[in-house]
Design a protein around this motif. Structure first.
Motif, PDB file in Angstrom:
ATOM      1  N   GLY A 157       0.810  -1.218   0.000  1.00  0.00           N
ATOM      2  CA  GLY A 157       0.000   0.000   0.000  1.00  0.00           C
ATOM      3  C   GLY A 157       0.841   1.265   0.000  1.00  0.00           C
ATOM      4  N   LEU A 158       1.933   1.270   0.758  1.00  0.00           N
ATOM      5  CA  LEU A 158       2.826   2.436   0.750  1.00  0.00           C
ATOM      6  C   LEU A 158       3.472   2.629  -0.618  1.00  0.00           C
ATOM      7  CD1 LEU A 158       4.577   2.196   4.230  1.00  0.00           C
ATOM      8  CD2 LEU A 158       2.976   3.955   3.459  1.00  0.00           C
ATOM      9  N   PHE A 159       3.877   1.532  -1.246  1.00  0.00           N
ATOM     10  CA  PHE A 159       4.467   1.628  -2.577  1.00  0.00           C
ATOM     11  C   PHE A 159       3.461   2.188  -3.575  1.00  0.00           C
ATOM     12  CE2 PHE A 159       5.223  -0.276  -6.761  1.00  0.00           C
ATOM     13  CZ  PHE A 159       6.465   0.296  -7.044  1.00  0.00           C
ATOM     14  N   VAL A 160       2.262   1.633  -3.577  1.00  0.00           N
ATOM     15  CA  VAL A 160       1.226   2.099  -4.506  1.00  0.00           C
ATOM     16  C   VAL A 160       0.847   3.543  -4.196  1.00  0.00           C
ATOM     17  CG1 VAL A 160      -1.176   1.745  -5.228  1.00  0.00           C
ATOM     18  CG2 VAL A 160       0.352  -0.207  -4.985  1.00  0.00           C
ATOM     19  N   GLY A 161       0.730   3.895  -2.928  1.00  0.00           N
ATOM     20  CA  GLY A 161       0.411   5.268  -2.549  1.00  0.00           C
ATOM     21  C   GLY A 161       1.472   6.256  -3.008  1.00  0.00           C
ATOM     22  N   ARG A 162       2.730   5.861  -2.912  1.00  0.00           N
ATOM     23  CA  ARG A 162       3.818   6.747  -3.351  1.00  0.00           C
ATOM     24  C   ARG A 162       3.790   6.936  -4.864  1.00  0.00           C
ATOM     25  NH1 ARG A 162       6.304  10.774  -4.079  1.00  0.00           N
ATOM     26  NH2 ARG A 162       8.550  10.926  -3.940  1.00  0.00           N
ATOM     27  N   VAL A 200      -0.630  16.122  -0.889  1.00  0.00           N
ATOM     28  CA  VAL A 200      -1.157  15.108  -1.812  1.00  0.00           C
ATOM     29  C   VAL A 200      -0.415  13.787  -1.628  1.00  0.00           C
ATOM     30  CG1 VAL A 200      -1.324  14.461  -4.258  1.00  0.00           C
ATOM     31  CG2 VAL A 200      -2.035  16.739  -3.518  1.00  0.00           C
ATOM     32  N   ILE A 201       0.905  13.844  -1.564  1.00  0.00           N
ATOM     33  CA  ILE A 201       1.692  12.622  -1.389  1.00  0.00           C
ATOM     34  C   ILE A 201       1.393  11.992  -0.032  1.00  0.00           C
ATOM     35  CG2 ILE A 201       4.036  11.728  -1.119  1.00  0.00           C
ATOM     36  CD1 ILE A 201       4.894  13.708  -3.299  1.00  0.00           C
ATOM     37  N   GLY A 202       1.294  12.807   1.008  1.00  0.00           N
ATOM     38  CA  GLY A 202       0.977  12.276   2.337  1.00  0.00           C
ATOM     39  C   GLY A 202      -0.374  11.603   2.387  1.00  0.00           C
ATOM     40  N   LEU A 203      -1.372  12.216   1.770  1.00  0.00           N
ATOM     41  CA  LEU A 203      -2.704  11.607   1.737  1.00  0.00           C
ATOM     42  C   LEU A 203      -2.708  10.308   0.936  1.00  0.00           C
ATOM     43  CD1 LEU A 203      -4.984  14.747   1.324  1.00  0.00           C
ATOM     44  CD2 LEU A 203      -4.751  13.284   3.344  1.00  0.00           C
ATOM     45  N   CYS A 204      -1.975  10.290  -0.171  1.00  0.00           N
ATOM     46  CA  CYS A 204      -1.888   9.067  -0.969  1.00  0.00           C
ATOM     47  C   CYS A 204      -1.168   7.958  -0.194  1.00  0.00           C
ATOM     48  CB  CYS A 204      -1.172   9.338  -2.289  1.00  0.00           C
ATOM     49  SG  CYS A 204      -2.158  10.293  -3.455  1.00  0.00           S
ATOM     50  N   LEU A 205      -0.108   8.310   0.537  1.00  0.00           N
ATOM     51  CA  LEU A 205       0.592   7.314   1.344  1.00  0.00           C
ATOM     52  C   LEU A 205      -0.309   6.765   2.446  1.00  0.00           C
ATOM     53  CD1 LEU A 205       4.146   8.889   1.712  1.00  0.00           C
ATOM     54  CD2 LEU A 205       3.564   6.776   0.536  1.00  0.00           C
ATOM     55  N   PHE A 206      -1.011   7.659   3.136  1.00  0.00           N
ATOM     56  CA  PHE A 206      -1.892   7.235   4.214  1.00  0.00           C
ATOM     57  C   PHE A 206      -3.021   6.357   3.673  1.00  0.00           C
ATOM     58  CE2 PHE A 206      -5.585   7.829   6.974  1.00  0.00           C
ATOM     59  CZ  PHE A 206      -5.048   7.363   8.168  1.00  0.00           C
ATOM     60  N   GLY A 207      -3.639   6.799   2.583  1.00  0.00           N
ATOM     61  CA  GLY A 207      -4.721   6.017   1.984  1.00  0.00           C
ATOM     62  C   GLY A 207      -4.240   4.676   1.466  1.00  0.00           C
ATOM     63  N   GLY A 208      -3.085   4.667   0.819  1.00  0.00           N
ATOM     64  CA  GLY A 208      -2.533   3.408   0.319  1.00  0.00           C
ATOM     65  C   GLY A 208      -2.190   2.448   1.439  1.00  0.00           C
ATOM     66  N   TRP A 253      -5.999  -3.115   5.104  1.00  0.00           N
ATOM     67  CA  TRP A 253      -7.383  -3.574   5.157  1.00  0.00           C
ATOM     68  C   TRP A 253      -7.623  -4.723   4.179  1.00  0.00           C
ATOM     69  CZ3 TRP A 253     -11.612  -3.495   1.781  1.00  0.00           C
ATOM     70  CH2 TRP A 253     -12.834  -3.804   2.368  1.00  0.00           C
ATOM     71  N   ILE A 254      -7.165  -4.554   2.948  1.00  0.00           N
ATOM     72  CA  ILE A 254      -7.370  -5.594   1.939  1.00  0.00           C
ATOM     73  C   ILE A 254      -6.625  -6.871   2.324  1.00  0.00           C
ATOM     74  CG2 ILE A 254      -6.843  -6.254  -0.450  1.00  0.00           C
ATOM     75  CD1 ILE A 254      -7.461  -3.312  -1.197  1.00  0.00           C
ATOM     76  N   ALA A 255      -5.387  -6.746   2.794  1.00  0.00           N
ATOM     77  CA  ALA A 255      -4.604  -7.937   3.144  1.00  0.00           C
ATOM     78  C   ALA A 255      -5.232  -8.699   4.299  1.00  0.00           C
ATOM     79  CB  ALA A 255      -3.178  -7.529   3.498  1.00  0.00           C
ATOM     80  N   VAL A 256      -5.722  -7.978   5.300  1.00  0.00           N
ATOM     81  CA  VAL A 256      -6.315  -8.661   6.460  1.00  0.00           C
ATOM     82  C   VAL A 256      -7.684  -9.227   6.117  1.00  0.00           C
ATOM     83  CG1 VAL A 256      -7.181  -8.288   8.801  1.00  0.00           C
ATOM     84  CG2 VAL A 256      -4.965  -7.350   8.134  1.00  0.00           C
ATOM     85  N   GLU A 257      -8.487  -8.483   5.371  1.00  0.00           N
ATOM     86  CA  GLU A 257      -9.826  -8.962   5.015  1.00  0.00           C
ATOM     87  C   GLU A 257      -9.785 -10.138   4.047  1.00  0.00           C
ATOM     88  OE1 GLU A 257     -12.965  -8.106   6.109  1.00  0.00           O
ATOM     89  OE2 GLU A 257     -11.802  -7.056   7.644  1.00  0.00           O
ATOM     90  N   LYS A 258      -8.832 -10.152   3.167  1.00  0.00           N
ATOM     91  CA  LYS A 258      -8.745 -11.216   2.161  1.00  0.00           C
ATOM     92  C   LYS A 258      -7.778 -12.315   2.578  1.00  0.00           C
ATOM     93  CE  LYS A 258     -11.507  -9.179  -0.682  1.00  0.00           C
ATOM     94  NZ  LYS A 258     -12.788  -9.736  -1.048  1.00  0.00           N
ATOM     95  N   ALA A 259      -7.404 -12.364   3.854  1.00  0.00           N
ATOM     96  CA  ALA A 259      -6.432 -13.346   4.336  1.00  0.00           C
ATOM     97  C   ALA A 259      -6.908 -14.774   4.097  1.00  0.00           C
ATOM     98  CB  ALA A 259      -6.144 -13.125   5.814  1.00  0.00           C
ATOM     99  N   ALA A 260      -8.194 -15.021   4.212  1.00  0.00           N
ATOM    100  CA  ALA A 260      -8.719 -16.378   4.029  1.00  0.00           C
ATOM    101  C   ALA A 260      -8.563 -16.855   2.584  1.00  0.00           C
ATOM    102  CB  ALA A 260     -10.188 -16.412   4.431  1.00  0.00           C
TER     103      ALA A 260
END
Length: 123
Positions: free
Chosen positions: A70-75, A96-104, A110-117
């Motif tokens: 997520g940090l890589f994609v956000g950057r 803008v970069i900070g918001l993208c990093l935080f959002g990413g 969230w995606i990694a934990v929710e899709k862990a199964a």
């Protein structure tokens, strides 16, 4: 040494670090503020450590992997947006970069934990 004693020493070390940091950077009157902030961070750290003990290792590792992706994609997205918008002031570019990093980072975790199964190395 018992766990309680180790945690107490850790909180005191956080407090000492906050005190010395504030004293060195801001001077005498801010030493007490640094001490209080350091102690608060120490207590927060101990509380988080206790909570993390209940989380399975697989969930922690997948969350960490999601954070990194997520940090890589956000950057990358933040850099693309600032490049597209061109002559923005540097403060706005950082925002803008900070918001993208935080959002990413948030979405990656969230995606990694929710899709862990659904995630399996074996296929």
């Amino acid at each position: 040494m018992s766990d309680l004693m180790i945690r107490a020493v850790l909180v005191l070390l956080f407090g000492a670090a906050g005190f010395l940091g504030a004293l060195l950077h801001r001077g005498e009157p801010f030493g007490f503020v640094g001490l209080v902030v350091g102690l608060a961070f120490g207590v927060l750290f101990v509380l988080l450590e206790r909570r993390f003990r209940r989380i399975p290792v697989r969930t922690l590792l997948l969350g960490l992997l999601g954070l990194l992706v997520g940090l890589f994609v956000g950057r990358v997205v933040g850099a693309a947006i600032t490049a597209l918008l061109g002559g923005l002031p540097s403060e706005f570019q950082l925002l803008v970069i900070g918001l993208c990093l935080f959002g990413g980072a948030y979405l990656g975790i969230w995606i990694a934990v929710e899709k862990a199964a659904e995630f399996s190395v074996a296929g």
